[in-house]
Write an enzyme that holds these catalytic residues in place. Structure first.
Site, PDB file in Angstrom:
ATOM      1  N   SER A  40      -0.830  -3.714  17.653  1.00  0.00           N
ATOM      2  CA  SER A  40      -1.192  -4.580  16.534  1.00  0.00           C
ATOM      3  C   SER A  40      -0.983  -6.039  16.941  1.00  0.00           C
ATOM      4  O   SER A  40       0.105  -6.406  17.387  1.00  0.00           O
ATOM      5  CB  SER A  40      -0.280  -4.239  15.350  1.00  0.00           C
ATOM      6  OG  SER A  40      -0.574  -5.074  14.272  1.00  0.00           O
ATOM      7  N   HIS A  47      -0.752  -8.819  15.124  1.00  0.00           N
ATOM      8  CA  HIS A  47       0.073  -9.738  14.321  1.00  0.00           C
ATOM      9  C   HIS A  47       1.570  -9.551  14.524  1.00  0.00           C
ATOM     10  O   HIS A  47       2.363 -10.316  13.984  1.00  0.00           O
ATOM     11  CB  HIS A  47      -0.295  -9.652  12.834  1.00  0.00           C
ATOM     12  CG  HIS A  47       0.163  -8.427  12.112  1.00  0.00           C
ATOM     13  ND1 HIS A  47       1.279  -8.409  11.325  1.00  0.00           N
ATOM     14  CD2 HIS A  47      -0.355  -7.173  12.042  1.00  0.00           C
ATOM     15  CE1 HIS A  47       1.426  -7.207  10.782  1.00  0.00           C
ATOM     16  NE2 HIS A  47       0.441  -6.432  11.212  1.00  0.00           N
ATOM     17  N   THR A  79     -19.385  -4.842  14.077  1.00  0.00           N
ATOM     18  CA  THR A  79     -19.360  -6.029  14.942  1.00  0.00           C
ATOM     19  C   THR A  79     -17.914  -6.469  15.142  1.00  0.00           C
ATOM     20  O   THR A  79     -17.129  -6.521  14.192  1.00  0.00           O
ATOM     21  CB  THR A  79     -20.195  -7.163  14.305  1.00  0.00           C
ATOM     22  OG1 THR A  79     -21.505  -6.651  14.103  1.00  0.00           O
ATOM     23  CG2 THR A  79     -20.250  -8.391  15.193  1.00  0.00           C
ATOM     24  N   CYS A 114      12.892  -2.344  -1.120  1.00  0.00           N
ATOM     25  CA  CYS A 114      13.852  -2.902  -2.068  1.00  0.00           C
ATOM     26  C   CYS A 114      13.136  -3.365  -3.320  1.00  0.00           C
ATOM     27  O   CYS A 114      12.298  -4.234  -3.261  1.00  0.00           O
ATOM     28  CB  CYS A 114      14.537  -4.087  -1.391  1.00  0.00           C
ATOM     29  SG  CYS A 114      15.663  -4.966  -2.419  1.00  0.00           S
TER      30      CYS A 114
HETATM   31  N1  PLP Z   1       3.694   0.925  13.569  1.00  0.00           N
HETATM   32  C1  PLP Z   1       4.785   0.149  13.557  1.00  0.00           C
HETATM   33  C2  PLP Z   1       5.976   0.538  14.377  1.00  0.00           C
HETATM   34  C3  PLP Z   1       4.814  -1.002  12.783  1.00  0.00           C
HETATM   35  O1  PLP Z   1       5.905  -1.785  12.782  1.00  0.00           O
HETATM   36  C4  PLP Z   1       3.671  -1.326  12.005  1.00  0.00           C
HETATM   37  C5  PLP Z   1       3.703  -2.505  11.110  1.00  0.00           C
HETATM   38  O2  PLP Z   1       4.648  -2.719  10.371  1.00  0.00           O
HETATM   39  C6  PLP Z   1       2.544  -0.508  12.063  1.00  0.00           C
HETATM   40  C7  PLP Z   1       2.600   0.617  12.854  1.00  0.00           C
HETATM   41  C8  PLP Z   1       1.294  -0.837  11.289  1.00  0.00           C
HETATM   42  O3  PLP Z   1       0.652  -1.943  11.895  1.00  0.00           O
HETATM   43  P1  PLP Z   1      -0.535  -2.780  11.228  1.00  0.00           P
HETATM   44  O4  PLP Z   1       0.091  -3.757  10.311  1.00  0.00           O
HETATM   45  O5  PLP Z   1      -1.230  -3.460  12.370  1.00  0.00           O
HETATM   46  O6  PLP Z   1      -1.461  -1.813  10.555  1.00  0.00           O
END
Ligand code: PLP
Length: 653
Positions: free
Chosen positions: A209, A211, A247, A336
């Site tokens: 991922s 971000h 795309t 939480c």
């Molecule tokens: N797997 C793990 C270990 C994560 O920390 C996260 C995001 O919190 C994800 C999967 C999901 O990622 P995304 O936000 O790119 O869908």
């Protein structure tokens, strides 16, 4: 407003400046569709291919495939769909496939949810089997060896998002050596923090991922081993060599490319030794600020960028609030809600006691962190510890903090416990004590030298020590009043005047004739009344409240038109103390102390506009409602709280 210190990198990160530049450049100069055959399209395709090649080099995947997608949740779906479709085909052919879909007990929720979803939709009906972890958060390899012969698909992670615990991937591979199972490793938290030489492993699928490592949200990638089964999740125009139609997100790919380039060049991010040093500093400050703190995962087996901890006697909400007030962003190690923290399933799976899994806090930073930021974070952590000590929420008293006095409300799950504090005589009465708050109350009283309290119940009148119904309480008296059904109210009086009536769960109607119409009524549950009210106020039609909510523009106008308006900060004292000084002057009245201040406001001749504010606007709305109900027409609150206030207002945060 002090600079924000962002220590929630495992949730998401900021975007690397070079990644922003790359995204802008992709949108401005390289905006072509990579599927177009003209020069503009070819230029875009060349950029995309170069990012893909870079990813392959970094991950050591010569022959495998890397495809771009929207993020790890999509990558996980695609991997699960691919594996499960292949298992169904094999089973239909008559091959033995195993009966178990095995997943680590501490996986991100996307994994078990995707397994259950596609298992059901594809009609596979295999058994989902949670692979236990040990107290150190690592997979139980003995259990995996036992499950391996029946495993059809195994899902584990490279590093855990809550604890930072790094998996023993070599150990898992060895446990699966004899197994035919397909294997997915969620590498989201590993990118840029662990050496991932995927091509040399038998891992079939690895989602990533953007971000989580300084690329924007909405871009991710999935590694698929050469020869591993694959079924597209999205069909359409055949982009990504038919593996993932639609795309491509070219700005996201360009930004991710800039992050991968920084990783490859090696001069942007901190070294592992530097990151370990940062963790040591943070841990030392946390230990000094919060004596008794426990770290929930052993440092030796965790990413240096994640600290997960619990502090005895403090909820994760209290810790989050005080850190937020100090402009330090951390997150609860568990889901939480406003009133109650749900325990963390990750820490539960590690077998940690309930108090630790329900009060955990995660502090995580990325490899871009600077020494200055960590030093400033340490200073603010110490400030937070001091603020909590001064508020009596930590057992070690802060010298010089003045003792709380008057009426204090402590709430838990919508129930209110009321404390009556007489500072001169150091006497205290606790009305309707909740067992979960006992430690908190003891610590508060002990740290300010109060005598052991008198504990009274409104449910049955228990705790009243004398035969009579009136007893002295410092310069005041306290009176016990029997209500219907064995319930009791307690009146706090100054001479003949009843200042407050503590009524527990009694309906307001039950107080008629027993409690004076103008006494401030403090109930035992939020539904009856959040802060305080009076019978007269309730009897009168509720004042029109539609103009009570102010956004930051309306607030600016009100302050300009009414310079005498009073801003009232209703956050708890420890949140206010954790703020970096500065900003517009405000009166400090924590919501728990509101009832103590109401008489003076109601008694003021001029009744200037009172504008309540807090972090997110919930507490301030309660305060303004309370004052309006009591007839103070000029009560307002800042909707959305200081989290959304315009910087021009410069409220203390
Ligand atoms: N797997 C793990 C270990 C994560 O920390 C996260 C995001 O919190 C994800 C999967 C999901 O990622 P995304 O936000 O790119 O869908």
């Amino acid at each position: 407003m002090s600079k924000e210190i962002y220590l929630d990198g495992n949730a998401t990160t900021c975007v690397l400046p070079a990644a922003i530049d790359a995204a802008v450049q992709a949108m401005r100069d390289c905006f072509g569709n990579p599927s177009s055959t003209h020069a503009t399209g070819l230029k875009a395709k060349a950029m995309m291919d170069s990012v893909r090649q870079r990813a392959k080099r970094l991950l050591g995947v010569g022959s495998g495939r890397i495809m771009f997608n929207s993020g790890a949740t999509e990558g996980i779906q695609t991997a699960v769909l691919s594996a499960l479709c292949a298992l169904r085909e094999r089973r239909e052919r008559g091959d033995a496939i195993g009966s178990l879909l095995v997943y680590g007990a501490t996986e991100h929720k996307a994994v078990p949810e995707a397994l259950a979803h596609w298992n059901r939709l594809l009609g596979l009906n295999l058994e989902l089997k949670k692979l236990p972890v040990g107290g150190d958060g690592r997979h139980d390899l003995q259990a995996l060896r036992a499950l391996a012969p029946q495993a059809a698909f195994v899902c584990t992670m490279a590093a855990n998002n809550e604890t930072g615990v790094v998996s023993d991937l070599a150990g898992i591979a060895a446990a699966l050596q004899e197994s035919q199972a397909l294997w997915m490793v969620d590498c989201v938290q590993g990118l840029g923090k662990l050496a991932l030489d995927l091509g040399s492993t038998r891992i079939d699928y690895a989602p990533f991922s953007g971000h989580k490592l300084y690329a924007p949200k909405g871009i991710g990638m999935l590694y698929v081993r050469e020869g591993a089964p694959y079924t597209p999740l999205v069909m359409g125009g055949g982009q990504e060599a038919g593996l993932r139609s639609g795309t491509e997100n070219m700005a996201g790919i360009a930004a991710l490319g800039a992050v991968l380039a920084a990783l490859e060049q090696g001069d942007t991010f901190r070294t592992p030794a530097e990151l370990h040093g940062f963790r040591e500093k943070l841990a030392a400050s946390l230990r000094a600020a919060f004596p008794g703190i426990v770290f929930n995962a052993p440092f030796e087996q965790a990413l240096p960028t994640t600290l997960n901890f619990s502090v005895p006697g403090l909820s994760s909400k209290e810790l989050l609030d005080v850190f937020d007030a100090a402009n330090v962003r951390v997150s609860a190690g568990s889901a939480c809600s406003a009133a109650k923290a749900a325990p963390s399933y990750v820490l539960d799976a590690m077998g940690l006691p309930h108090w630790r899994s329900s009060s955990a806090v995660r502090m995580s930073f990325g490899p871009l962190a600077s020494a200055d930021t960590i030093d400033e974070a340490c200073a603010r952590i110490e400030r937070c510890g001091h603020a909590l000590r001064a508020a009596g929420l930590l057992d070690t008293p802060a010298g010089g903090a003045s003792a709380p006095e008057g009426v204090l409300q402590l709430s838990l799950g919508g129930n209110h416990t009321w404390l009556l504090l007489d500072a001169p005589s150091r006497q205290c009465i606790v009305i309707d004590p909740q067992p979960e708050l006992a430690e908190r109350i003891d610590s508060l009283l002990r740290s300010h030298g109060y005598q052991p309290p008198l504990r009274l119940s409104t449910r049955n009148g228990a705790g009243w020590p004398d035969a009579g119904d009136i007893r002295a309480f410092g310069a005041h008296t306290v009176q016990r009043v029997a209500l219907e059904g064995g319930q009791h109210a307690y009146l706090l009086c100054s001479g003949a005047q009843v200042d407050y009536a503590f009524t527990g769960l009694a309906a307001l109607a039950a107080l008629e004739g027993k409690v004076p119409a103008d006494a401030l009524v403090c109930a035992g549950r939020e539904e009856v009344n959040a802060c305080c009210t009076s019978l007269r106020a309730e009897a009168q039609a509720a004042a029109a409240n539609s103009d009570m909510h102010l956004d930051s523009i309306a607030l600016a106008h009100l302050l300009e038109a009414h310079p005498q308006a009073v801003l009232v900060d209703v956050r708890e004292a420890y949140e206010q103390a954790a703020c970096i000084p500065g900003g517009r002057a405000a009166q400090s009245v924590p919501l728990s102390r509101l009832a103590a201040f109401v008489p003076a406001w109601l008694g003021a001749a001029d009744q200037p506009p009172l504008v309540f504010f807090c972090r997110s606007g919930n507490r301030s709305a309660k305060a303004a409602h309370c004052l309006r109900r009591l007839g103070y027409r000029n009560a307002y609150h800042l909707s959305g709280g200081i989290a959304l206030a315009s910087p021009a207002l410069a409220l203390a945060a």
